[in-house]
Design an enzyme around this catalytic site. Structure first.
Site, mmCIF file in Angstrom:
data_model
loop_
_atom_site.group_PDB
_atom_site.id
_atom_site.type_symbol
_atom_site.label_atom_id
_atom_site.label_comp_id
_atom_site.label_asym_id
_atom_site.label_seq_id
_atom_site.Cartn_x
_atom_site.Cartn_y
_atom_site.Cartn_z
ATOM 1 C CB SER A 43 -0.678 0.134 1.151
ATOM 2 O OG SER A 43 -1.312 0.874 1.365
ATOM 3 C CE1 TYR A 103 -4.312 -1.948 4.886
ATOM 4 C CE2 TYR A 103 -3.323 0.486 4.596
ATOM 5 C CZ TYR A 103 -4.270 -0.805 3.829
ATOM 6 O OH TYR A 103 -3.849 -0.908 2.330
#
Length: 268
Positions: A142, A155
């Site tokens: 990401s 995350y």
């Protein structure tokens, strides 16, 4: 069906929706036989029928990447059905968010079980086939794996770990003929921002302004192209590229902007 991946087999985790499903469609159009792996069997079966209608072959295998037994069984079924695996996309994941002081260690463990150890087990379960085919491994990280942001510690930490893993595997597998592509998306159309901290779909709208969200089909085409070219890394979305550039070259400015932009809003 002719295409850049004609005759090859692509194994995709997290294939029931979002980027994973979109990538499966692109691989099918490129001539690959696709293995659709995820927890939601009904969605996998619907996607399998859609891909079959395109003239390609697809196999739906329900599994959970946090359960190594079910993952091994899915890989075994894929090998029995198609005889080989040439491309693996470790895509399954979700996001745990919140201010650090409102979270506990268990939240981080739950996040890492899927986003980190689920990726590791996917790689280990499929690696013998990739070594045999001298194939391609795609690991979905990401932009958050390159840039820290407020209220996203579980995350972001998991994606930093995944990006680091991909960087190391690039070297460790290169001499064995397996390429590793780290895929770092920004905001792409998916369900990830509409699930709660337990990975359950909430039905709430996407909180990100739609002008920033790239369609999943467009992102999928860029990802498949990067895998075909065996690129070490691909950053998806223009804003993602800008964020990573700024964080890398102007870290103090990036932290200042993020700090000022989140001041008084983090708890929200």
């Amino acid at each position: 069906m002719a295409g850049r991946f004609s005759g090859q087999v692509a194994f995709i985790t997290g294939a029931s929706s979002g980027i994973g499903a979109a990538i499966a469609r692109v691989f099918a159009r490129e001539g690959a036989r696709v293995v659709l792996a995820a927890r939601r069997a009904d969605r996998l079966e619907a996607l399998q029928q859609e891909i079959t209608a395109l003239g390609s072959e697809a196999l739906a295998v329900a599994c959970d990447v946090t359960d190594r037994g079910s993952l091994d069984a899915a890989v075994k079924r894929a090998a029995e059905a198609f005889g080989r695996i040439d491309v693996v996309l470790a895509n399954a994941g979700f996001g745990v968010s919140g201010v650090f002081t409102d979270l506990e260690t268990v939240d981080f463990r739950r996040q890492f079980e899927t986003n980190v150890f689920g990726v590791l087990d996917t790689v280990y379960a499929t690696l013998p086939y990739l070594l045999e085919s001298k194939g391609r491994l795609g690991i979905v990280g990401s932009v958050s794996g390159r840039v820290g942001t407020p209220a996203s510690a579980p995350y972001t930490a998991s994606k930093f770990a995944v990006v680091g893993l991909a960087e190391c595997l690039y070297y460790d597998l290169a001499d064995r003929g397996v390429s590793v592509t780290c895929i770092n998306p920004g905001f792409v159309a998916s369900e990830i921002r509409r699930v709660n901290n337990r990975g359950e779909l909430t039905g709430k709208p996407d909180p990100v302004p739609q002008f920033l969200v790239m369609p999943a089909a467009k992102a999928a085409r860029q990802i498949v192209r990067a895998l075909y070219r065996r690129r070490p890394e691909v950053i998806i979305t223009r804003h993602g590229k800008i964020m990573i550039f700024l964080a890398r070259h102007f870290p103090r400015l990036t932290r200042l902007v993020l700090r000022l932009g989140s001041k008084g809003r983090v708890d929200q």
